[in-house]
Design an enzyme around this catalytic site. Structure first.
Site, PDB file in Angstrom:
ATOM      1  N   ARG A   1       0.853  -1.185   0.000  1.00  0.00           N
ATOM      2  CA  ARG A   1       0.000   0.000   0.000  1.00  0.00           C
ATOM      3  C   ARG A   1       0.894   1.243   0.000  1.00  0.00           C
ATOM      4  O   ARG A   1       1.662   1.459   0.940  1.00  0.00           O
ATOM      5  CB  ARG A   1      -0.921   0.017   1.233  1.00  0.00           C
ATOM      6  CG  ARG A   1      -1.813   1.245   1.237  1.00  0.00           C
ATOM      7  CD  ARG A   1      -2.659   1.374   2.490  1.00  0.00           C
ATOM      8  NE  ARG A   1      -3.279   2.695   2.495  1.00  0.00           N
ATOM      9  CZ  ARG A   1      -3.504   3.437   3.558  1.00  0.00           C
ATOM     10  NH1 ARG A   1      -3.147   2.996   4.752  1.00  0.00           N
ATOM     11  NH2 ARG A   1      -4.053   4.621   3.447  1.00  0.00           N
TER      12      ARG A   1
ATOM     13  N   HIS B   1      -2.805  11.018   0.743  1.00  0.00           N
ATOM     14  CA  HIS B   1      -2.331  10.739   2.095  1.00  0.00           C
ATOM     15  C   HIS B   1      -1.795  12.043   2.693  1.00  0.00           C
ATOM     16  O   HIS B   1      -0.592  12.186   2.940  1.00  0.00           O
ATOM     17  CB  HIS B   1      -1.258   9.646   2.080  1.00  0.00           C
ATOM     18  CG  HIS B   1      -1.085   8.947   3.391  1.00  0.00           C
ATOM     19  ND1 HIS B   1      -1.205   7.578   3.548  1.00  0.00           N
ATOM     20  CD2 HIS B   1      -0.815   9.430   4.639  1.00  0.00           C
ATOM     21  CE1 HIS B   1      -0.997   7.249   4.813  1.00  0.00           C
ATOM     22  NE2 HIS B   1      -0.759   8.372   5.499  1.00  0.00           N
TER      23      HIS B   1
ATOM     24  N   GLU C   1      -7.515   8.570   6.211  1.00  0.00           N
ATOM     25  CA  GLU C   1      -7.740   9.159   7.533  1.00  0.00           C
ATOM     26  C   GLU C   1      -8.248  10.604   7.505  1.00  0.00           C
ATOM     27  O   GLU C   1      -7.547  11.531   7.921  1.00  0.00           O
ATOM     28  CB  GLU C   1      -6.465   9.076   8.373  1.00  0.00           C
ATOM     29  CG  GLU C   1      -6.021   7.673   8.661  1.00  0.00           C
ATOM     30  CD  GLU C   1      -4.837   7.579   9.606  1.00  0.00           C
ATOM     31  OE1 GLU C   1      -4.537   6.468  10.068  1.00  0.00           O
ATOM     32  OE2 GLU C   1      -4.217   8.634   9.898  1.00  0.00           O
TER      33      GLU C   1
ATOM     34  N   ASN D   1      -7.667   1.728   9.765  1.00  0.00           N
ATOM     35  CA  ASN D   1      -6.361   1.886  10.413  1.00  0.00           C
ATOM     36  C   ASN D   1      -6.584   1.893  11.916  1.00  0.00           C
ATOM     37  O   ASN D   1      -7.465   2.614  12.407  1.00  0.00           O
ATOM     38  CB  ASN D   1      -5.692   3.197  10.019  1.00  0.00           C
ATOM     39  CG  ASN D   1      -5.308   3.267   8.551  1.00  0.00           C
ATOM     40  OD1 ASN D   1      -5.422   2.286   7.821  1.00  0.00           O
ATOM     41  ND2 ASN D   1      -4.846   4.425   8.118  1.00  0.00           N
TER      42      ASN D   1
ATOM     43  N   TYR E   1      -4.469   1.662  15.914  1.00  0.00           N
ATOM     44  CA  TYR E   1      -3.222   1.600  16.674  1.00  0.00           C
ATOM     45  C   TYR E   1      -3.423   1.452  18.176  1.00  0.00           C
ATOM     46  O   TYR E   1      -2.651   0.785  18.848  1.00  0.00           O
ATOM     47  CB  TYR E   1      -2.383   2.866  16.416  1.00  0.00           C
ATOM     48  CG  TYR E   1      -1.810   2.930  15.025  1.00  0.00           C
ATOM     49  CD1 TYR E   1      -0.578   2.349  14.735  1.00  0.00           C
ATOM     50  CD2 TYR E   1      -2.497   3.560  13.990  1.00  0.00           C
ATOM     51  CE1 TYR E   1      -0.036   2.399  13.453  1.00  0.00           C
ATOM     52  CE2 TYR E   1      -1.973   3.616  12.705  1.00  0.00           C
ATOM     53  CZ  TYR E   1      -0.745   3.033  12.435  1.00  0.00           C
ATOM     54  OH  TYR E   1      -0.231   3.079  11.167  1.00  0.00           O
TER      55      TYR E   1
ATOM     56  N   GLU F   1      -3.723  -0.282   8.123  1.00  0.00           N
ATOM     57  CA  GLU F   1      -2.554   0.122   8.914  1.00  0.00           C
ATOM     58  C   GLU F   1      -2.672  -0.430  10.322  1.00  0.00           C
ATOM     59  O   GLU F   1      -3.735  -0.392  10.926  1.00  0.00           O
ATOM     60  CB  GLU F   1      -2.414   1.655   9.035  1.00  0.00           C
ATOM     61  CG  GLU F   1      -1.885   2.368   7.816  1.00  0.00           C
ATOM     62  CD  GLU F   1      -1.718   3.865   8.050  1.00  0.00           C
ATOM     63  OE1 GLU F   1      -1.418   4.269   9.208  1.00  0.00           O
ATOM     64  OE2 GLU F   1      -1.904   4.632   7.101  1.00  0.00           O
TER      65      GLU F   1
END
Length: 500
Positions: free
Chosen positions: A107, A152, A197, A335, A337, A403
């Site tokens: 990606r 991005h 995002e 994504n 985290y 991600e």
């Protein structure tokens, strides 16, 4: 005695209701189940974080160039992405690393201002056209599939000077750019991501000003940005769907990031759901169902009235726009985290901001282990809970993890902490799959240490170390690269697994 027994039962119910993931998974063991057949593994990067060559071969300036050039102190270590990891010249080295690990796909993002220096299709950069063609050819020659992110975070500065994502014309600017990319590179790309995002773009870029372009417009500009992001995505997706999908047979979506939000007690479950709707639902709910989440519509209207605004600060979509946006995805791309705890506010905050409009407080526990990036706590059980929430909220849809990864500051080659992070997060992902969540791919961020936005080079998330003190910028394998390679080869997180 009967009354006492009833009280014990009642207290037991309260205890069960207030149990959070720490208690629920206190004795958790990494699963010995394999990933299902056909599951794919990839790695990800973004153009500004790796390419460098910020003003070479006709590339135009973009907002992160401007952001750091005007104020070098905005990055944690005073660096910028002018050179980054010089992947503009060293992309074959990056691909060598991917081949070594054995990933199924890569990606990456196209730099809008490299291809279109002033942001418009009136000025196409031939050098950039050739660069990306060479990159895609090299990936194809190595048997690596391509997932391309069109945006991005790197808006051409020429467009930002005209208002950027606050200017309604950005919808057409982006659609023109996306259409050009479909035309030039469609035969190479298996999956397209329009925008990465939007939460970070709008709420940090146009809300609190912490990210490029550094605009501070909390509670107003950040909502205007979000509206234009959704419309730009939808219009570009519709062009793809009608003009390119029939021949290219590829797919298209948007990436919406989200942390998990865990209720602090059973009384905070509604607050946690509200926070999830403000964070993830703000962008995914319109794309699936056509409009903002109802709780957002209600909250922002209520607070706007109290604050003296003549109308809601959350701009409405017309019926035509709702139909344009609704259904513009081929799969959910997420994504993830970290995780936060959530409590309902006892007293409302009347600050004008997206954060205040949710009407809840979120925090992270001191007992959770912190990664190099300060806000980043390692909470693997939140990953599984988020994946199950996506299925519950949007239905039995395909999910691609676009991600996930963890940082450190020293780039140690013996990065056992990263191996443990990958192992534990991926274990909860496998558990979610076995609970019926249709996750088909996992993308590790990142293949190499790169320029981590305002963290500069202090936030290292790669499975290959890049020695910034060596002008050749060599890529050196970390232990985590070998671990990830073995996971891909065996479809197993441990030394031995059971067949599904």
């Amino acid at each position: 005695m009967k009354v006492f027994s009833s009280l014990l039962i009642f207290l037991g119910i309260l205890a069960i209701g207030s149990t959070d993931g720490d208690e629920e998974f206190a004795n958790y063991n990494v699963t010995n189940r394999k990933y299902p057949d056909g599951f794919k593994f990839g790695v990800a990067t973004a153009a500004y974080q790796i390419e460098g060559a910020w003003n070479l071969d006709g590339k135009g300036e973009q907002i992160w160039d401007t952001f750091f050039h005007e104020h070098p102190e905005r990055s944690n270590d005073g660096t910028n992405g002018d050179v980054a990891t010089d992947s503009y010249h060293l992309y074959k080295e990056d691909i060598r690393c991917m081949k070594e690990v054995g990933v199924d796909y890569y990606r990456l993002s196209i730099a809008w201002s490299r291809l279109l220096p002033d942001g418009t299709i009136d000025n196409v950069n031939k050098n950039a056209k050739n660069y990306y063609t060479s990159l895609f050819e090299e990936l194809r020659a190595n048997g690596i599939e391509v997932m391309v992110t069109l945006y991005h975070w790197d808006l051409p500065t020429a467009l930002e000077k005209q208002g950027g994502w606050l200017n309604p014309q950005v919808v057409d600017w982006f659609t023109d750019y996306a259409t050009l990319c479909y035309h030039l590179y469609g035969t190479y790309v298996k999956d397209w991501v329009t925008i990465n995002e939007p939460k970070q773009i709008c709420h940090v870029g146009y809300g609190d000003g912490g990210y490029a372009p550094g605009v501070r417009s909390p509670g107003v500009g950040e909502y205007t940005c979000a509206r234009h992001i959704l419309l730009a995505h939808a219009k570009a997706w519709r062009v793809f769907d009608t003009q390119y999908r029939p021949t290219l047979k590829s797919r298209n979506t948007i990436v919406v990031d989200s942390d998990w939000y865990e209720p602090a007690t059973s009384a905070d479950e509604e607050a946690a759901e509200t926070k999830l709707q403000f964070v993830h639902g703000m962008y995914m709910h319109p794309i699936v169902f056509g409009n903002w989440p109802q709780i957002m519509i209600d909250n922002v209207a209520k607070f706007s009235q109290v604050q003296g605004f003549n109308e809601s600060r959350l701009p409405a979509f017309s019926n035509e726009e709702i139909e344009l946006i609704k259904g513009t995805f081929d799969f959910i791309a997420i994504n993830h985290y970290t995780t936060y705890m959530v409590k309902a506010r006892s007293q409302p905050s009347y600050a004008v901001s997206w954060v205040a409009d949710s009407g809840v407080d979120s925090y992270q526990k001191d007992t959770w282990e912190t990664a190099a990036i300060g806000w980043f706590k390692k909470v693997p059980w939140g990953f599984g809970k988020l994946l199950r929430w996506l299925r519950k909220t949007y239905g039995d849809l395909e999910i691609v993890v676009t991600e996930n990864g963890v940082s450190d500051r020293d780039g140690s080659l013996q990065d056992q902490h990263r191996i443990e992070y990958i192992k534990n997060y991926m274990s909860h992902l496998i558990d979610a799959i076995h609970d019926g969540v249709r996750v088909t791919s996992y993308t590790l961020w990142s293949i190499i240490d790169n320029f981590e936005w305002t963290q500069g080079f202090n936030g290292k998330l790669g499975i290959y170390f890049v020695n910034q003190s060596d002008p050749n910028l060599p890529r050196i394998a970390k232990d985590s690269s070998r671990y990830y390679a073995n996971v891909i080869k065996t479809k197993c997180l441990l030394d031995q697994c059971v067949d599904n």
